[in-house]
Scaffold this motif. Structure first.
Motif, short mmCIF file in Angstrom:
data_model
loop_
_atom_site.label_atom_id
_atom_site.label_comp_id
_atom_site.label_asym_id
_atom_site.label_seq_id
_atom_site.Cartn_x
_atom_site.Cartn_y
_atom_site.Cartn_z
N LEU A 1 41.93 36.64 46.43
CA LEU A 1 41.46 35.29 46.67
C LEU A 1 42.31 34.33 45.83
N ARG A 2 42.72 33.22 46.45
CA ARG A 2 43.42 32.17 45.71
C ARG A 2 42.82 30.85 46.18
N PRO A 3 41.77 30.37 45.49
CA PRO A 3 41.03 29.19 45.96
C PRO A 3 41.86 27.92 46.02
N VAL A 4 42.86 27.79 45.15
CA VAL A 4 43.72 26.60 45.14
C VAL A 4 45.16 27.06 45.20
N GLU A 5 45.87 26.61 46.21
CA GLU A 5 47.26 27.03 46.38
C GLU A 5 48.08 26.68 45.14
N GLY A 6 48.87 27.67 44.68
CA GLY A 6 49.72 27.45 43.53
C GLY A 6 49.04 27.64 42.19
N ARG A 7 47.73 27.93 42.20
CA ARG A 7 47.00 28.15 40.96
C ARG A 7 46.61 29.62 40.85
N ALA A 8 45.86 29.96 39.82
CA ALA A 8 45.46 31.36 39.60
C ALA A 8 44.63 31.89 40.77
N GLY A 9 44.70 33.19 40.96
CA GLY A 9 43.90 33.85 41.98
C GLY A 9 43.13 35.01 41.38
N LEU A 10 42.48 35.78 42.23
CA LEU A 10 41.66 36.90 41.78
C LEU A 10 41.87 38.09 42.69
N ARG A 11 42.16 39.23 42.10
CA ARG A 11 42.25 40.49 42.83
C ARG A 11 40.91 41.21 42.71
N LEU A 12 40.41 41.68 43.83
CA LEU A 12 39.10 42.31 43.91
C LEU A 12 39.22 43.74 44.42
N PHE A 13 38.42 44.64 43.85
CA PHE A 13 38.22 45.94 44.47
C PHE A 13 37.27 45.77 45.65
N ARG A 14 37.60 46.39 46.77
CA ARG A 14 36.72 46.35 47.93
C ARG A 14 36.05 47.71 48.09
N LEU A 15 34.72 47.71 47.98
CA LEU A 15 33.93 48.91 48.16
C LEU A 15 32.96 48.68 49.31
N GLY A 16 33.33 49.13 50.49
CA GLY A 16 32.50 48.87 51.66
C GLY A 16 32.39 47.38 51.92
N ALA A 17 31.16 46.89 51.95
CA ALA A 17 30.94 45.47 52.21
C ALA A 17 30.88 44.64 50.93
N THR A 18 31.08 45.26 49.78
CA THR A 18 30.95 44.54 48.51
C THR A 18 32.29 44.50 47.78
N HIS A 19 32.34 43.61 46.79
CA HIS A 19 33.54 43.46 45.97
C HIS A 19 33.17 43.57 44.49
N ARG A 20 34.16 44.00 43.71
CA ARG A 20 34.04 43.99 42.26
C ARG A 20 35.33 43.38 41.71
N PRO A 21 35.26 42.62 40.61
CA PRO A 21 36.47 42.01 40.07
C PRO A 21 37.40 43.04 39.46
N ASP A 22 38.69 42.89 39.75
CA ASP A 22 39.72 43.76 39.17
C ASP A 22 40.51 42.99 38.13
N ALA A 23 41.13 41.86 38.50
CA ALA A 23 41.95 41.13 37.54
C ALA A 23 42.32 39.76 38.10
N MET A 24 42.47 38.81 37.21
CA MET A 24 43.00 37.51 37.57
C MET A 24 44.48 37.67 37.95
N ILE A 25 44.90 36.91 38.95
CA ILE A 25 46.30 36.85 39.33
C ILE A 25 46.86 35.56 38.72
N GLU A 26 47.89 35.68 37.93
CA GLU A 26 48.43 34.51 37.26
C GLU A 26 48.99 33.50 38.25
N ALA A 27 48.93 32.23 37.88
CA ALA A 27 49.44 31.16 38.74
C ALA A 27 50.95 31.32 38.94
#
Length: 472
Positions: free
Chosen positions: A446-472
């Motif tokens: 997920l990257r809510p604002v283009e060019g800014r930090a994002g978030l990498r998520l583990f996908r487990l079925g229909a749910t997500h868990r946070p893995d790590a911030m993606i640097e801007a």
């Protein structure tokens, strides 16, 4: 599955898995190598102790158990101020308002219902100890803290002496508690599940720095206490039936600079404070991912937009979905009625600090100095945790790649004891004893604002868990 007679949980508050080496923590390093290690173990969001601990204890995510931040606003418990859950009085206020601290039963309550005992020895804050086993007093169960003992834990000062005062480092208090745990809890009481929580290395990480000599000394001393637990295990007649878990609740990044979020918000035109008195429109929590509760929720989108314009902002998360530039807290299992309208994480990087330790971030004004450790956000070094187990049916020398987090620990304990974990958000980590396949997890970004930090998520079925911030 071979019979498991007992389970021991040993927690190292704040311990970063990359800091566990044969030099700093030889006994833990050997334990991790000889048992089963989860390479992708993570905390929850926010990665704060008094959010992580009830997630560990209940097997549920913050949005389910309801203790959503170290500092939180609850109108029913305290209509004009933010509560700090490390304090017994503020925990009491939540219980008085809602009849219970957590919305779901803890591991201790589930074990008691099945005729088993959980004994707890705790050296972190009183609030965190209560959050691990909030039903202990009502059940007349054993929960010991240097400042508060309940059930059969009362009166042990007569035998073991008064605990040393809290300090930095906090190793004298940890050593005292470890002796009580070894001699009395493990040696005499022999509960089905026994848990020990060390406040180190979190304390020295905060105030001396992750790579400091003080932190390495504290890790070495706590490692010695863990070694005593392993020696006790090896001397038991039921040694082959004892499973030991070694774990931490979150990691740390190095605070490379300080900012004053309250002052910045006020300068930006948002009347902010630590409570709702004196015209405050935005009440602030603290830590590495402060919550922001708005008197007028209609201002949420405007505040989110302002936060995303600031160079010190990492990611902005929102209780309600659809706020532009934000990640819904529900995506991380962190949405609850008392969740903040917005939570903000600070910008960070994977660059090394002056001591060569990777992982940098920012510190909101508080008592943690520049160069000290901080946590609460979504940086990889804040989220990564230690999670290893050994003994009984647990595989030897195995490294699991599947996503694991704190909510999986209680279901795993129950599964080892052949008890149900129905109703928990987590799942038994059965691959550790060969009853489930292991595979590298799938990811979403997920990257809510283009060019800014994002978030990498583990996908487990229909749910997500946070893995790590993606640097801007």
């Amino acid at each position: 599955m071979p019979c498991v007679s007992r389970v021991v949980l040993f927690g190292f508050d704040g311990l970063r898995p990359d800091r566990v080496t044969p030099t700093t923590m030889p006994h833990l390093a050997r334990f991790v190598a000889e048992g089963t290690r989860f390479a992708n173990a993570r905390s929850v969001f926010p990665s704060e102790t008094r959010v992580a601990i009830p997630s560990l204890a209940t097997g549920c995510r913050p949005g389910t158990h309801g203790l959503v931040a170290n500092s939180l606003y609850d109108a029913a418990a305290a209509p004009e101020r933010v509560l700090n859950t490390k304090h017994a009085a503020d925990i009491d206020a939540l219980v008085a308002a809602h009849g219970r601290l957590l919305a779901v039963p803890s591991l201790g309550a589930r074990l008691a219902a099945a005729g088993h005992a959980l004994d707890v020895v705790w050296t972190g804050t009183v609030g965190a100890g209560r959050a691990f086993f909030p039903e202990a007093e009502a059940l007349d169960a054993f929960r010991w803290h240097p400042e508060e003992a309940v059930g059969p834990a009362r009166g042990l000062d007569t035998r073991f002496g008064a605990a040393p005062p809290a300090g930095t480092p906090n190793t004298p208090r940890v050593r005292h508690a470890a002796r009580l745990f070894l001699e009395h809890v493990l040696g005499e009481r022999r509960a089905t599940v026994a848990a020990f929580w060390s406040s180190e290395p979190d304390v020295t990480y905060h105030y001396c720095g992750v790579g400091s000599l003080e932190a390495e000394t504290a890790m070495h001393e706590v490692d010695a206490a863990f070694a005593e637990v392993l020696r006790w295990r090896d001397a038991q007649p039921d040694r082959d039936g004892i499973v030991v878990f070694a774990l931490s609740d979150h990691g740390h990044v190095t605070g490379e600079a300080q900012l004053d979020l309250r002052a910045l918000l006020n300068k930006g035109g948002f009347a902010a404070g630590r409570d709702f008195g004196n015209g405050t429109e935005v009440a602030l929590g603290g830590g590495g991912a402060p919550g922001l509760w708005l008197r007028d929720p209609r201002e949420t989108a405007r505040l989110a937009s302002w936060l995303n314009d600031q160079p010190w902002t990492g990611l902005v998360l929102a209780r309600e979905a659809g706020i532009p530039g934000t990640i819904p807290l529900a995506t991380l299992g962190a949405r609850h009625a008392r969740s903040p309208d917005l939570a903000v994480t600070f910008a960070g990087s994977s660059a090394p600090d002056p001591r060569g330790v990777p992982g940098r971030g920012l510190i909101d004004t508080g008592d943690v100095p520049v160069g000290g450790g901080m946590h609460g956000g979504l940086h990889e070094r804040e989220l990564a945790t230690v999670l290893a187990m050994a003994g009984g049916p647990v595989l030897r020398g195995a490294v699991m790649q599947d996503a694991a987090d704190l909510t999986d620990i209680a279901p795993s304990v129950l599964a080892l004891l052949e008890l149900s974990s129905e109703g928990m958000d987590g799942r038994p980590l059965a691959q550790a004893w060969g009853n489930a396949p292991d595979a590298a997890p799938d990811h979403d970004e997920l990257r809510p604002v283009e060019g800014r930090a994002g978030l990498r998520l583990f996908r487990l079925g229909a749910t997500h868990r946070p893995d790590a911030m993606i640097e801007a």
